[in-house]
Design an enzyme around this catalytic site. Structure first.
Site, PDB file in Angstrom:
ATOM      1  N   VAL A  17       0.829  -1.210   0.000  1.00 57.35           N
ATOM      2  CA  VAL A  17       0.000   0.000   0.000  1.00 57.35           C
ATOM      3  C   VAL A  17       0.870   1.269   0.000  1.00 57.35           C
ATOM      4  O   VAL A  17       0.566   2.238  -0.705  1.00 57.35           O
ATOM      5  CB  VAL A  17      -0.990   0.007   1.191  1.00 57.35           C
ATOM      6  N   LYS A  36      -6.375  -0.798   9.251  1.00 60.49           N
ATOM      7  CA  LYS A  36      -7.667  -1.049   9.926  1.00 60.49           C
ATOM      8  C   LYS A  36      -7.480  -1.712  11.282  1.00 60.49           C
ATOM      9  O   LYS A  36      -8.257  -1.464  12.206  1.00 60.49           O
ATOM     10  CB  LYS A  36      -8.564  -1.899   9.027  1.00 60.49           C
ATOM     11  N   GLU A  87      -5.536 -11.461   3.696  1.00 57.91           N
ATOM     12  CA  GLU A  87      -4.568 -10.927   4.653  1.00 57.91           C
ATOM     13  C   GLU A  87      -3.400 -11.908   4.771  1.00 57.91           C
ATOM     14  O   GLU A  87      -3.529 -13.092   4.421  1.00 57.91           O
ATOM     15  CB  GLU A  87      -5.216 -10.791   6.038  1.00 57.91           C
ATOM     16  N   LYS A 144     -13.793  -3.583  10.229  1.00 58.01           N
ATOM     17  CA  LYS A 144     -14.400  -2.578   9.351  1.00 58.01           C
ATOM     18  C   LYS A 144     -15.766  -2.159   9.905  1.00 58.01           C
ATOM     19  O   LYS A 144     -16.216  -1.027   9.693  1.00 58.01           O
ATOM     20  CB  LYS A 144     -14.494  -3.132   7.933  1.00 58.01           C
ATOM     21  N   GLY A 155      -6.555  -4.090  -2.858  1.00 56.73           N
ATOM     22  CA  GLY A 155      -5.631  -3.930  -3.994  1.00 56.73           C
ATOM     23  C   GLY A 155      -4.729  -2.723  -3.820  1.00 56.73           C
ATOM     24  O   GLY A 155      -5.093  -1.732  -3.195  1.00 56.73           O
TER      25      GLY A 155
END
Ligand code: HSE
Length: 388
Positions: free
Chosen positions: A11, A91, A176, A191, A288
């Site tokens: 990321v 998260k 993950e 989430k 992604g």
């Protein structure tokens, strides 16, 4: 605006790629253990020392993309306390330390944004905050885990086996590092914490949420539900009621005509219900490198442009979690019919020693307690609530 990036993995590097295309964003420093292949031109700005970002007065904002809890928490707190804005896709961190981190940002008069934590590239949390500026959100729900959706969709389409599809989802890079957090529902739970806290100005914690994942599903569950006109999805649910917030994560048998049933592959579909706006759904890539990287950079641009968001810990603590007494019918598959189960079964079929049951309407809390009990005893069942 000068920014720093902590962590240059999937990321972090995705955000770098997107940031390059944005005007007036300069990546000044990157904290990483080592350089990344293909990015040798950045070797000069890579550091191993967090102080190089924290003490640099020219860095206004830090993107934390290291993942996990520590050292991410220490770094984020240090950045906020040094008066730097923080954007993060982490998260796990935001879900576990929501109150501490939002409170620290507020105390220091800086922004903490985490749109990409839920829904990846979908501007879900951004629009949730935006809707809330002049509306009362009463419900959030939806498909927020691409790995589970990919597995369930492939099992439905191909009649495939769970383990085989999980392996493919891992190979495709959706899962993950530890895929148990996807299939046991923990990723969806995190989430849910974040979405519900934003939606309702709440401070829910992970332990407030009932959670049952799809790790016990089998091809025969999908086949049974398909025959009855349903497909199975893993959904987050959070509702604001007079008593407080009810929040839970569980597999749901969705009618084939529902929006959720038609979400293919690893996509997400996330829905809010507002008193004035009614029902609004957001669909797209929930994971992604580039979709998530773009969402990170959109947060950076919003902060650069002074776009404030409504969430502040001053608003919070209005609502707390309450008992999950939402009543629904469940599909249950179990190998052993006990008196406990019989007491709330409306009808069942037995095929080759396996019981396929439809329950009477029972509460989420009761169903989940029973599911957990059987899992702990090493006799896992599968269940899914039935959406009418
Ligand atoms: N493992 C997560 C998913 C990644 O499959 O949705 C994005 O949060």
């Amino acid at each position: 605006m000068n920014i720093g990036i902590i962590g240059f993995g999937t990321v972090g590097s995705g955000a770098y790629e997107i940031a390059k295309a944005a005007t007036d964003i300069n990546v000044k420093r990157i904290l990483a253990r080592h350089g990344r292949e293909g990015y040798e031109n950045l070797d000069d700005i890579i550091t191993h020392n967090i102080e190089d970002l924290i003490e640099d007065k020219e860095i206004d904002l830090v993107v934390e993309a290291i993942g996990g809890i520590e050292p991410a928490r220490t770094y984020v707190l240090a950045c906020l306390n040094a008066g730097k804005h923080v954007v993060t896709p982490n998260k796990n961190l935001i879900s576990a330390y929501f109150e501490e981190l939002t409170e620290t940002a507020s105390r220091n008069g800086v922004e903490l944004r985490f749109t990409s934590t839920s829904g990846g590239g979908i501007p879900w949390l951004f629009n949730l905050m935006r809707t809330k500026r002049c509306d009362k959100i009463t419900q959030v729900r939806g498909i927020v885990n691409g790995t589970c959706n990919y597995i369930l969709d492939s099992m439905y389409d191909k009649g495939a086996d769970f383990a085989e599809m999980l392996k493919i989802a891992q190979d495709l890079g959706y899962a993950e590092a530890d895929p148990s957090s996807d299939i046991e529902g923990t990723d969806t739970l995190r989430k849910t914490v974040i979405s519900a806290n934003i939606a309702f100005d709440a401070l829910l914690k992970e332990e407030d949420i009932y959670c049952y994942g799809i790790d016990t599903i089998e091809a025969r569950d999908i086949a049974y539900l398909k025959e009855k006109g349903y497909t199975c999805k893993l959904l987050m649910n959070a509702k604001l009621t007079d008593a407080g917030i009810k929040a839970w994560v569980e597999p749901v048998a969705c009618p084939l005509t529902s929006l959720e049933a038609n979400v293919k592959a690893n996509n997400n579909l996330i829905t809010l219900v507002g008193e004035s706006i009614g029902t609004q759904s957001f669909y797209g890539q929930g994971a992604g490198r580039l979709p998530t990287g773009e969402s990170v950079v959109q947060d950076v641009i919003d902060i650069r442009d002074g776009i404030k968001m409504e969430y502040s810990e001053k608003n919070s603590k209005k609502y707390a979690a309450c008992s999950c007494d939402e009543v629904q019918k469940y599909y249950i598959r179990h190998n052993k019919m006990s008196e406990d189960i019989m007491s709330f079964i409306e009808k069942y079929e037995e095929k080759e020693g396996v019981f396929y049951c439809i329950s009477k309407p029972i509460s989420v809390a009761r169903m989940h307690d029973m599911g957990r009990h059987f899992k702990e005893e090493g006799k896992p069942m599968f269940f899914a609530s039935i959406r009418e």
